[in-house]
Design an enzyme around this catalytic site. Structure first.
Site, PDB file in Angstrom:
ATOM      1  N   LYS A   1       4.313  -0.136 -15.104  1.00  0.00           N
ATOM      2  CA  LYS A   1       3.765  -1.441 -15.468  1.00  0.00           C
ATOM      3  C   LYS A   1       4.595  -2.651 -15.081  1.00  0.00           C
ATOM      4  O   LYS A   1       4.087  -3.604 -14.484  1.00  0.00           O
ATOM      5  CB  LYS A   1       3.486  -1.475 -16.967  1.00  0.00           C
ATOM      6  CG  LYS A   1       2.315  -0.609 -17.317  1.00  0.00           C
ATOM      7  CD  LYS A   1       2.212  -0.382 -18.806  1.00  0.00           C
ATOM      8  CE  LYS A   1       1.480   0.900 -19.079  1.00  0.00           C
ATOM      9  NZ  LYS A   1       2.165   2.111 -18.565  1.00  0.00           N
TER      10      LYS A   1
ATOM     11  N   GLN B   1       5.023   5.491 -17.541  1.00  0.00           N
ATOM     12  CA  GLN B   1       5.100   4.206 -18.235  1.00  0.00           C
ATOM     13  C   GLN B   1       5.871   3.178 -17.401  1.00  0.00           C
ATOM     14  O   GLN B   1       5.729   1.984 -17.588  1.00  0.00           O
ATOM     15  CB  GLN B   1       5.771   4.407 -19.599  1.00  0.00           C
ATOM     16  CG  GLN B   1       5.793   3.175 -20.460  1.00  0.00           C
ATOM     17  CD  GLN B   1       6.159   3.518 -21.897  1.00  0.00           C
ATOM     18  OE1 GLN B   1       5.413   4.207 -22.581  1.00  0.00           O
ATOM     19  NE2 GLN B   1       7.314   3.070 -22.340  1.00  0.00           N
TER      20      GLN B   1
ATOM     21  N   HIS C   1      12.203 -12.907  21.816  1.00  0.00           N
ATOM     22  CA  HIS C   1      13.650 -12.831  21.589  1.00  0.00           C
ATOM     23  C   HIS C   1      14.203 -14.178  21.135  1.00  0.00           C
ATOM     24  O   HIS C   1      15.360 -14.489  21.375  1.00  0.00           O
ATOM     25  CB  HIS C   1      14.396 -12.384  22.865  1.00  0.00           C
ATOM     26  CG  HIS C   1      13.759 -11.231  23.569  1.00  0.00           C
ATOM     27  ND1 HIS C   1      14.056  -9.917  23.295  1.00  0.00           N
ATOM     28  CD2 HIS C   1      12.786 -11.193  24.524  1.00  0.00           C
ATOM     29  CE1 HIS C   1      13.325  -9.117  24.056  1.00  0.00           C
ATOM     30  NE2 HIS C   1      12.534  -9.880  24.800  1.00  0.00           N
TER      31      HIS C   1
ATOM     32  N   SER D   1       6.817   0.319 -25.270  1.00  0.00           N
ATOM     33  CA  SER D   1       6.388  -0.409 -24.083  1.00  0.00           C
ATOM     34  C   SER D   1       5.661  -1.698 -24.469  1.00  0.00           C
ATOM     35  O   SER D   1       5.231  -2.434 -23.599  1.00  0.00           O
ATOM     36  CB  SER D   1       5.468   0.481 -23.240  1.00  0.00           C
ATOM     37  OG  SER D   1       4.405   0.975 -24.031  1.00  0.00           O
TER      38      SER D   1
ATOM     39  N   LYS E   1      20.967 -33.766   3.428  1.00  0.00           N
ATOM     40  CA  LYS E   1      20.211 -32.517   3.497  1.00  0.00           C
ATOM     41  C   LYS E   1      18.876 -32.540   2.773  1.00  0.00           C
ATOM     42  O   LYS E   1      18.699 -33.185   1.759  1.00  0.00           O
ATOM     43  CB  LYS E   1      21.059 -31.364   2.932  1.00  0.00           C
ATOM     44  CG  LYS E   1      22.202 -31.014   3.857  1.00  0.00           C
ATOM     45  CD  LYS E   1      22.953 -29.819   3.348  1.00  0.00           C
ATOM     46  CE  LYS E   1      22.151 -28.546   3.548  1.00  0.00           C
ATOM     47  NZ  LYS E   1      22.826 -27.409   2.898  1.00  0.00           N
TER      48      LYS E   1
ATOM     49  N   TYR F   1      -0.003  14.157 -17.007  1.00  0.00           N
ATOM     50  CA  TYR F   1       0.690  12.962 -17.459  1.00  0.00           C
ATOM     51  C   TYR F   1       2.143  13.260 -17.814  1.00  0.00           C
ATOM     52  O   TYR F   1       2.456  14.289 -18.407  1.00  0.00           O
ATOM     53  CB  TYR F   1      -0.010  12.354 -18.690  1.00  0.00           C
ATOM     54  CG  TYR F   1       0.703  11.109 -19.192  1.00  0.00           C
ATOM     55  CD1 TYR F   1       0.446   9.875 -18.612  1.00  0.00           C
ATOM     56  CD2 TYR F   1       1.675  11.186 -20.189  1.00  0.00           C
ATOM     57  CE1 TYR F   1       1.132   8.743 -19.034  1.00  0.00           C
ATOM     58  CE2 TYR F   1       2.357  10.062 -20.614  1.00  0.00           C
ATOM     59  CZ  TYR F   1       2.088   8.835 -20.035  1.00  0.00           C
ATOM     60  OH  TYR F   1       2.763   7.723 -20.440  1.00  0.00           O
TER      61      TYR F   1
ATOM     62  N   GLU G   1      12.391 -20.614   1.364  1.00  0.00           N
ATOM     63  CA  GLU G   1      13.495 -19.664   1.201  1.00  0.00           C
ATOM     64  C   GLU G   1      13.264 -18.743   0.008  1.00  0.00           C
ATOM     65  O   GLU G   1      13.558 -17.548   0.052  1.00  0.00           O
ATOM     66  CB  GLU G   1      14.815 -20.414   1.004  1.00  0.00           C
ATOM     67  CG  GLU G   1      15.265 -21.144   2.242  1.00  0.00           C
ATOM     68  CD  GLU G   1      16.461 -22.038   1.947  1.00  0.00           C
ATOM     69  OE1 GLU G   1      17.583 -21.642   2.290  1.00  0.00           O
ATOM     70  OE2 GLU G   1      16.278 -23.117   1.343  1.00  0.00           O
TER      71      GLU G   1
HETATM   72  N1  ARG Z   1       2.647   3.839 -23.136  1.00  0.00           N
HETATM   73  C1  ARG Z   1       2.166   4.936 -22.390  1.00  0.00           C
HETATM   74  C2  ARG Z   1       2.171   4.594 -20.906  1.00  0.00           C
HETATM   75  O1  ARG Z   1       2.369   3.496 -20.590  1.00  0.00           O
HETATM   76  C3  ARG Z   1       0.763   5.240 -22.799  1.00  0.00           C
HETATM   77  C4  ARG Z   1       0.403   6.673 -22.720  1.00  0.00           C
HETATM   78  C5  ARG Z   1       1.244   7.455 -23.642  1.00  0.00           C
HETATM   79  N2  ARG Z   1       0.778   8.780 -23.770  1.00  0.00           N
HETATM   80  C6  ARG Z   1       1.506   9.674 -24.409  1.00  0.00           C
HETATM   81  N3  ARG Z   1       1.017  10.850 -24.513  1.00  0.00           N
HETATM   82  N4  ARG Z   1       2.655   9.384 -24.925  1.00  0.00           N
HETATM   83  O2  ARG Z   1       2.026   5.440 -20.073  1.00  0.00           O
END
Ligand code: ARG
Length: 437
Positions: A305, A302, A136, A3, A263, A297, A270
């Protein structure tokens, strides 16, 4: 898996979070004070390297956390290994992202304020201009142009409030949740929260590492704001067409055609209208990414982002472009007046006139309906009808019917929130106060 191409944007938040964490570990006697100092110094110098463009991000190190930690090892040796005590990348990324959103919200709010200020400027500069009000997209009743513009001011005001609300739920510290269950160390989470400017600490570790509501809330507020911008964009495009001709856009915000020299295209408006779609997309994408995630988690997170970053960038640049563009808008009062040269928009006022002479509104409405059909069939405006013609429809019409004008119609709507010059003056004053808030 990696990432780092996008999460490198979080380097500052990641370092700030680590510094607060290291200081807290030392205060709690979990690591030595001297080690914390070494770690903090090392982190500062990594930050400087990144900011000077000297830092080598490595894809094989996957993400921003590992890139910084590995650089810290290179810089200060094995002491670096103590930083990750009582922490996981799961609570670390949740923290970084919250810090990011927490910083972007005030910036976004400032952007909406700038656009609000630009709207007020155009409204004030054209205070007496009356334009057709539409329902309208049919001419309905006359309104002040300033009143019309201030409608967008109100939308943006609600947008600002939404972002502020979202800020309240973003300022919650997830660090200390560890991977998912909390950590077996005597942390002072309140200290870290204070250091980083959070209002409180999270109440449940499983929730804290996997909650992205604050991202979704920002994206939802952004989607609504873009929807408002897109509505305004649509009107500006319409108004700058040759059929309307109500406004002209500054050269910098319009472009000529490569083959049709006559134009002047309202490109900036736009584009903002077009970009609304991608912001909606990010919101829906994130909702979909999260809908079936079990606690806690999951790596799916990920995916939060890129959409968030693009939402922030798209919204903030759209607000900036719009504020600049509004200030270049030139209002063509003559063209607007021409668009109202038939005065059928005064039909409601004629009905209200009959009400003032004692007729129940429903009946008055019927009389004016028939009168209007007659006027249209004769190709005449109301003001061109003779009193005898009025009398065919009701004996209640008197000479004073000719006193009904666009101006009198607007002035009569002197109810709170209405379009009368008096009310719009109050609204402008309030608007200027809100911009300063
Ligand atoms: N790059 C991961 C994210 O954006 C960070 C957390 C990763 N945690 C893990 N246990 N692999 O979410």
């Amino acid at each position: 898996m990696a990432s780092i191409p996008f999460d490198r944007r979080l380097y500052r938040q990641d370092i700030e979070g680590s510094i607060a964490h290291a200081r807290m570990l030392a205060r709690q006697g979990i690591i030595a004070g001297s080690d914390a100092e070494t770690i903090v110094k090392g982190l500062y110098s990594i930050r400087d390297e990144i900011e000077q463009g000297k830092f080598q991000f490595k894809t094989e190190l996957e993400d921003i956390h590992m890139n910084i930690e590995s650089a810290l090892f290179e810089k200060i040796g094995d002491v670096a290994g103590k930083l990750h005590t009582a922490r996981s990348r799961n609570d670390q990324i949740a923290l970084d992202l919250r810090l990011f959103v927490k910083e972007e919200i005030p910036r976004t709010v400032d952007g909406t304020k700038s656009l609000q200020a630009a709207l007020v400027e155009v409204a004030e500069g054209n205070k007496t201009v009356i334009m057709p009000g539409y329902t309208h997209l049919q001419q309905a009743q006359p309104v002040l142009l300033a009143h019309h513009l201030l409608a967008y001011f109100q939308m943006l005001q609600r947008d600002r409030e939404r972002f502020q609300d979202c800020l309240g739920r973003t300022e919650v510290l997830p660090l200390g949740s560890g991977a998912l269950a909390g950590v077996p160390y005597p942390l002072d989470r309140e200290f870290v929260a204070r250091e980083l400017g959070f209002k409180k600490v999270s109440a449940n570790s499983l929730d804290a590492v996997s909650d992205r509501d604050f991202v979704i809330e920002y994206e939802a507020a952004a989607a609504i704001t873009m929807m408002h911008l897109s509505r305004l964009a649509e009107e500006l495009v319409l108004w700058s067409s040759s059929e309307f001709g109500f406004i002209e856009m500054g050269e910098a915000y319009a472009t000529g055609s490569s083959i049709m020299p006559q134009k002047k295209n309202p490109d900036a408006a736009e584009l903002v209208r077009g970009k609304t779609g991608r912001v909606y997309g990010h919101l829906v994408g994130m909702l979909a990414a999260m809908k079936s995630l079990p606690l806690a988690y999951n790596r799916d997170l990920q995916e939060d982002k890129e959409g968030l970053f693009d939402t922030v960038d798209t919204l903030q640049s759209s607000l900036e472009v719009f504020a600049g563009m509004m200030k270049t808008v030139r209002v063509n009062g003559d063209r607007i007046a021409q668009a109202m040269k038939t005065d059928y928009m005064l039909a409601t006022d004629l009905a209200d006139y009959l009400v003032s002479k004692g007729l129940p509104f429903r009946e008055a409405h019927g009389v004016v309906g028939r009168l209007s059909q007659y006027a249209v069939s004769k190709g005449k405006n109301f003001r061109e009808l003779a009193l005898e013609e009025y009398h065919k429809f009701s004996p209640l019409f008197g000479e004073d019917v000719y006193e009904i004008t666009l101006e009198s119609s607007v002035a009569a709507r002197n109810v709170a929130g209405g379009t009368s010059p008096q009310q719009v003056e109050i609204a402008l004053k309030e608007a200027k106060r809100l911009i300063k808030e």
